[in-house]
Structure formats: structure tokens, C-alpha cells
Scaffold this motif. Sequence first.
Motif, PDB file in Angstrom:
ATOM      1  N   LEU A   1       6.604 -13.078  -7.941  1.00  0.00           N
ATOM      2  CA  LEU A   1       5.725 -11.986  -8.360  1.00  0.00           C
ATOM      3  C   LEU A   1       4.446 -12.536  -8.991  1.00  0.00           C
ATOM      4  O   LEU A   1       3.353 -11.996  -8.767  1.00  0.00           O
ATOM      5  CB  LEU A   1       6.460 -11.066  -9.338  1.00  0.00           C
ATOM      6  CG  LEU A   1       7.649 -10.290  -8.777  1.00  0.00           C
ATOM      7  CD1 LEU A   1       8.295  -9.449  -9.871  1.00  0.00           C
ATOM      8  CD2 LEU A   1       7.258  -9.414  -7.600  1.00  0.00           C
ATOM      9  N   GLY A   2       4.593 -13.620  -9.758  1.00  0.00           N
ATOM     10  CA  GLY A   2       3.399 -14.255 -10.319  1.00  0.00           C
ATOM     11  C   GLY A   2       2.495 -14.808  -9.234  1.00  0.00           C
ATOM     12  O   GLY A   2       1.263 -14.706  -9.313  1.00  0.00           O
ATOM     13  N   ARG A   3       3.095 -15.374  -8.208  1.00  0.00           N
ATOM     14  CA  ARG A   3       2.313 -15.925  -7.098  1.00  0.00           C
ATOM     15  C   ARG A   3       1.598 -14.803  -6.352  1.00  0.00           C
ATOM     16  O   ARG A   3       0.424 -14.957  -5.964  1.00  0.00           O
ATOM     17  CB  ARG A   3       3.235 -16.689  -6.149  1.00  0.00           C
ATOM     18  CG  ARG A   3       2.525 -17.303  -4.960  1.00  0.00           C
ATOM     19  CD  ARG A   3       3.430 -18.244  -4.196  1.00  0.00           C
ATOM     20  NE  ARG A   3       2.707 -18.918  -3.127  1.00  0.00           N
ATOM     21  CZ  ARG A   3       3.004 -20.112  -2.644  1.00  0.00           C
ATOM     22  NH1 ARG A   3       4.028 -20.780  -3.143  1.00  0.00           N
ATOM     23  NH2 ARG A   3       2.293 -20.655  -1.677  1.00  0.00           N
ATOM     24  N   LEU A   4       2.271 -13.698  -6.132  1.00  0.00           N
ATOM     25  CA  LEU A   4       1.642 -12.564  -5.458  1.00  0.00           C
ATOM     26  C   LEU A   4       0.460 -12.036  -6.269  1.00  0.00           C
ATOM     27  O   LEU A   4      -0.605 -11.720  -5.713  1.00  0.00           O
ATOM     28  CB  LEU A   4       2.671 -11.461  -5.226  1.00  0.00           C
ATOM     29  CG  LEU A   4       3.779 -11.777  -4.214  1.00  0.00           C
ATOM     30  CD1 LEU A   4       4.871 -10.714  -4.270  1.00  0.00           C
ATOM     31  CD2 LEU A   4       3.219 -11.889  -2.803  1.00  0.00           C
ATOM     32  N   ALA A   5       0.642 -11.931  -7.585  1.00  0.00           N
ATOM     33  CA  ALA A   5      -0.457 -11.469  -8.439  1.00  0.00           C
ATOM     34  C   ALA A   5      -1.622 -12.454  -8.410  1.00  0.00           C
ATOM     35  O   ALA A   5      -2.793 -12.051  -8.342  1.00  0.00           O
ATOM     36  CB  ALA A   5       0.044 -11.272  -9.870  1.00  0.00           C
ATOM     37  N   ALA A   6      -1.311 -13.747  -8.432  1.00  0.00           N
ATOM     38  CA  ALA A   6      -2.364 -14.759  -8.405  1.00  0.00           C
ATOM     39  C   ALA A   6      -3.133 -14.739  -7.088  1.00  0.00           C
ATOM     40  O   ALA A   6      -4.304 -15.150  -7.033  1.00  0.00           O
ATOM     41  CB  ALA A   6      -1.760 -16.139  -8.642  1.00  0.00           C
ATOM     42  N   SER A   7      -2.492 -14.236  -6.016  1.00  0.00           N
ATOM     43  CA  SER A   7      -3.168 -14.164  -4.711  1.00  0.00           C
ATOM     44  C   SER A   7      -4.135 -12.986  -4.629  1.00  0.00           C
ATOM     45  O   SER A   7      -4.832 -12.821  -3.624  1.00  0.00           O
ATOM     46  CB  SER A   7      -2.135 -14.053  -3.588  1.00  0.00           C
ATOM     47  OG  SER A   7      -1.574 -12.752  -3.533  1.00  0.00           O
ATOM     48  N   GLY A   8      -4.151 -12.156  -5.675  1.00  0.00           N
ATOM     49  CA  GLY A   8      -5.059 -11.014  -5.706  1.00  0.00           C
ATOM     50  C   GLY A   8      -4.400  -9.674  -5.466  1.00  0.00           C
ATOM     51  O   GLY A   8      -5.075  -8.639  -5.506  1.00  0.00           O
ATOM     52  N   LEU A   9      -3.086  -9.655  -5.211  1.00  0.00           N
ATOM     53  CA  LEU A   9      -2.377  -8.401  -4.982  1.00  0.00           C
ATOM     54  C   LEU A   9      -2.017  -7.735  -6.308  1.00  0.00           C
ATOM     55  O   LEU A   9      -1.790  -8.422  -7.313  1.00  0.00           O
ATOM     56  CB  LEU A   9      -1.108  -8.658  -4.172  1.00  0.00           C
ATOM     57  CG  LEU A   9      -1.316  -9.200  -2.761  1.00  0.00           C
ATOM     58  CD1 LEU A   9       0.028  -9.559  -2.129  1.00  0.00           C
ATOM     59  CD2 LEU A   9      -2.060  -8.191  -1.887  1.00  0.00           C
ATOM     60  N   VAL A  10      -1.990  -6.413  -6.294  1.00  0.00           N
ATOM     61  CA  VAL A  10      -1.557  -5.665  -7.480  1.00  0.00           C
ATOM     62  C   VAL A  10      -0.033  -5.665  -7.521  1.00  0.00           C
ATOM     63  O   VAL A  10       0.621  -5.256  -6.561  1.00  0.00           O
ATOM     64  CB  VAL A  10      -2.088  -4.226  -7.450  1.00  0.00           C
ATOM     65  CG1 VAL A  10      -1.533  -3.427  -8.620  1.00  0.00           C
ATOM     66  CG2 VAL A  10      -3.612  -4.219  -7.471  1.00  0.00           C
ATOM     67  N   VAL A  11       0.525  -6.144  -8.612  1.00  0.00           N
ATOM     68  CA  VAL A  11       1.980  -6.189  -8.789  1.00  0.00           C
ATOM     69  C   VAL A  11       2.342  -5.315  -9.983  1.00  0.00           C
ATOM     70  O   VAL A  11       1.970  -5.608 -11.116  1.00  0.00           O
ATOM     71  CB  VAL A  11       2.469  -7.633  -9.008  1.00  0.00           C
ATOM     72  CG1 VAL A  11       3.966  -7.636  -9.339  1.00  0.00           C
ATOM     73  CG2 VAL A  11       2.194  -8.487  -7.783  1.00  0.00           C
ATOM     74  N   ASN A  12       3.012  -4.221  -9.714  1.00  0.00           N
ATOM     75  CA  ASN A  12       3.516  -3.329 -10.750  1.00  0.00           C
ATOM     76  C   ASN A  12       5.016  -3.221 -10.546  1.00  0.00           C
ATOM     77  O   ASN A  12       5.466  -2.696  -9.524  1.00  0.00           O
ATOM     78  CB  ASN A  12       2.847  -1.959 -10.650  1.00  0.00           C
ATOM     79  CG  ASN A  12       3.258  -1.004 -11.753  1.00  0.00           C
ATOM     80  OD1 ASN A  12       4.385  -1.044 -12.244  1.00  0.00           O
ATOM     81  ND2 ASN A  12       2.346  -0.137 -12.162  1.00  0.00           N
ATOM     82  N   ARG A  13       5.795  -3.726 -11.479  1.00  0.00           N
ATOM     83  CA  ARG A  13       7.243  -3.791 -11.281  1.00  0.00           C
ATOM     84  C   ARG A  13       7.889  -2.419 -11.157  1.00  0.00           C
ATOM     85  O   ARG A  13       8.994  -2.302 -10.627  1.00  0.00           O
ATOM     86  CB  ARG A  13       7.898  -4.563 -12.437  1.00  0.00           C
ATOM     87  CG  ARG A  13       7.483  -6.024 -12.504  1.00  0.00           C
ATOM     88  CD  ARG A  13       8.187  -6.723 -13.658  1.00  0.00           C
ATOM     89  NE  ARG A  13       7.346  -7.780 -14.209  1.00  0.00           N
ATOM     90  CZ  ARG A  13       7.595  -8.415 -15.337  1.00  0.00           C
ATOM     91  NH1 ARG A  13       8.666  -8.097 -16.052  1.00  0.00           N
ATOM     92  NH2 ARG A  13       6.785  -9.364 -15.769  1.00  0.00           N
ATOM     93  N   SER A  14       7.214  -1.374 -11.622  1.00  0.00           N
ATOM     94  CA  SER A  14       7.771  -0.029 -11.492  1.00  0.00           C
ATOM     95  C   SER A  14       7.604   0.524 -10.083  1.00  0.00           C
ATOM     96  O   SER A  14       8.216   1.538  -9.745  1.00  0.00           O
ATOM     97  CB  SER A  14       7.095   0.921 -12.485  1.00  0.00           C
ATOM     98  OG  SER A  14       5.790   1.282 -12.045  1.00  0.00           O
ATOM     99  N   GLY A  15       6.744  -0.105  -9.263  1.00  0.00           N
ATOM    100  CA  GLY A  15       6.513   0.360  -7.903  1.00  0.00           C
ATOM    101  C   GLY A  15       5.515   1.484  -7.768  1.00  0.00           C
ATOM    102  O   GLY A  15       5.205   1.909  -6.656  1.00  0.00           O
TER     103      GLY A  15
END
Length: 265
Positions: free
Chosen positions: A130-144
Motif C-alpha cells: 500500500l505504501g508503494r502504491l501511494a508512492a507511485s501517485g495512486l490514492v490509497v484509502n484503506r476504507s475504500g
Amino acid sequence: MSDLPMRTAGVDLAAENKGTALALIAWTPERARLEQLTLNVDDAEITDAAAGVAKIGIDCAFGWPDEFVAFIADHANLAQPQVPDGRMAWRRTLAFRETDRHVREKIGRWPLSVSTDRIGLTAMRCAGLLGRLAASGLVVNRSGRDGVVVEVYPGATLRLWQWEIRGYRTDPQVRRSLVRRMQRDAPWFDLGEHAELMVESTDAFDAVVAALAARAAAVGRYEPPPSKHQERAEREGWIVLPSCALGALLSPPHASERPLSYTVT
């Protein structure tokens, strides 16, 4: 308006690349096609796939229970926890997240505990992913609620669809019957050359179900966390449970549509 199809992805995540599967589904108004189904997938492949989809469903806990995190922090700081009466009930607050309690209400079963079961090893990998996805520029919200990533639980999805899944994780013949059921319930879903891999590999099968659950999130056919649990879900994660049957995933939801219910037997 773009003529490109919507794509959703699903990941059956394991603690290592071995045992991790990735599925990619392309959706048009008339059909869906399983474009890719890959085994032994690494984090870079998952990150690349996530960049090109509307939603990616990952079969892994996105976080740990708030109470467990506080308990571990207190323990590390040599604070003595105050154990209330009813010790087992208290321990369950450490073992299960709010979304786990929601799933149990829906299907009558507890998910595995991210705090006390071996899935914790996979959750450690997932936290890094999830950290890698966020670092790639994607929005990561664990609640979906926002962003591209959603937490999914294929076993609960299949139970909500009222499928007979006993033994499916260990018996290829059970998976073969489920693939046939999938083709009957969703004749618009083209599995292409990947149907046999779904029979051979539990990981591949679950990745496809994860991608289908991601479609439910992409088109709003699931129950988001209640507002009172939103902040907790952003820390702990929230499991997307489709609110419609598989056969209805192709079409947009209707205002009169009633959510699925699961009969506990």
C-alpha cells in the motif's frame, strides 16, 4: 467520452511472490473478459496493474484493530494493560477489526484474525505494498471510499452469492464446479484461456473473485463503512462485500435494488 473499457484487477496476496495471483478484467456495457491471470506475482507487477484500472481488490487485511495497536504500544512502553471483566470478549477486540465484525454479521463467520493468525505475515507485505502504491501517485484509502484500492474477501463474496464453496480451496473438482457456476450465472463473462488455471490454482481462482468484487466497488454495488466507523476504517481497512449477485455486476445498479442477504445455516 472514452470508448475504453473499464478495467478492474484482483490480487490474491500471499506473504511471498509464490502464492500471489493477479487477475485483470475488462468491462464493456455488454461483456466482460478476463484479460490476464498470472501466478507468482511481485509488488512491481501489482503496482503496474493498479495504475491502469478503476479499482484493484486485494485479498488481505489492510490494517490491524485499533485496540491491538494501542495494546502493543502500551506493552512496548512497559505499561500494564487493564484487562476488564470478560477477558475473552476483551481479547476479541484485539483480534478483530470493525470490518471483521461487519462480515460476521453478514455471513455468520469470523474472518481470520490479522492479529493472531498467520495472515499477519501477509498483512505486513500488504502494508508495504500500500505504501508503494501511494508512492507511485495512486490514492490509497484503506476504507475504500476513495482511490483505486479496496480490501476484498473472496470467501465472503462467494457465500453472499449463496454458492456452495465447502472444500473449494483444497479440491480442484469443487473449483471446477464453481467455474461452471460462474459461466452459468454470468454468460457475458469470457474466461478465455484462463478457466483451467482457475481450476488448477486456488490463488488464481480467488484473484478472479477479487477482481469481480473490485467491480462491485467501482460501480457502487457494496456497503461502504457507516459514517460512525469511517475514521476507524481508514486505519483498519474495510472489506468490500458485493451487494448484488454476480449476474448483476455487468449492469449499473437500480434505485430499487435490495442488498444481498446471507442465510446462516
